[in-house]
Write an enzyme that holds these catalytic residues in place. Structure first.
Site: not given
Ligand code: GRF
Length: 187
Positions: A101, A103, A173
């Site tokens: 996951n 986060h 991310e």
């Molecule tokens: C991301 O910030 C992730 O960390 C969180 O939800 C967001 C998802 O963004 N769990 P996306 O849908 O991948 O643009």
């Protein structure tokens, strides 16, 4: 190797993983599972020709339908990329050590049910923290609680809004989740 992604929203992280493995010898994204028929990620999957399974909430929590689906694939790695439902215990057990996951904060802080998206960034700013970041972890039967694989930090700047911080977090991310997926599948 087969990658399966669970997503609920825009899917920018799913899109980055799909990009990374589009021509890969190592792995391919084989399926996107989504709980929201309006999610932007569905458009990405359609454009990329990736099969989509829209989750039926009753079946997700009361049958082995999705466990069987992923085991028969078989999924080598299951990635929760902005997925908002809690993973049922049968799925956690079936994919222990193979489900991760993402986060958007430095767990164990700012985790748990309801702590997602901008709410996280609002809480970090309200707390006056000077840094935030991302956590990639294995999924267990609690929200945002499994063994941590990787954390990366970024500054929280004076005058930051949740949107500005979210932009900084998304950059982390998009850089690190595909990287972690590749490293986990290489071993
Ligand atoms: C991301 O910030 C992730 O960390 C969180 O939800 C967001 C998802 O963004 N769990 P996306 O849908 O991948 O643009």
């Amino acid at each position: 190797k087969h990658i399966v992604i669970f997503a609920s929203g825009t899917g920018s992280n799913a899109a980055k993983i799909i990009d990374r493995f589009r021509e890969s010898e190592l792995a391919r994204v084989k399926l996107l599972l989504c709980n929201n028929p309006q999610a932007g990620v569905l458009e990405t999957a359609r454009r990329e020709g990736i099969p989509v399974a829209l989750l039926d909430r009753h079946d997700f929590y009361h049958t082995d339908r999705y466990v069987k689906l992923l085991q028969e694939m078989p999924a080598d790695l299951v990635v929760l990329a902005g997925f908002l439902w809690k993973i049922p215990d049968n799925l956690v057990r079936a994919f222990a050590g193979k489900m991760i996951n993402l986060h958007p904060a430095l767990l164990p802080k700012y985790g748990g049910k309801g702590m997602y998206g901008e709410r996280v960034h609002t809480a970090v700013i309200a707390a006056g923290d000077t840094e935030s970041g991302i956590t990639i972890h294995y999924v267990n039967d609690q929200y945002d609680d499994g063994e941590i694989i990787l954390q990366k930090t970024c500054p929280v700047l004076p005058g930051d809004t949740p949107e500005l911080l979210a932009g900084r977090i998304h950059k982390l991310e998009h850089t690190w989740l595909p990287q972690v997926v590749e490293e986990l599948l290489r071993v």
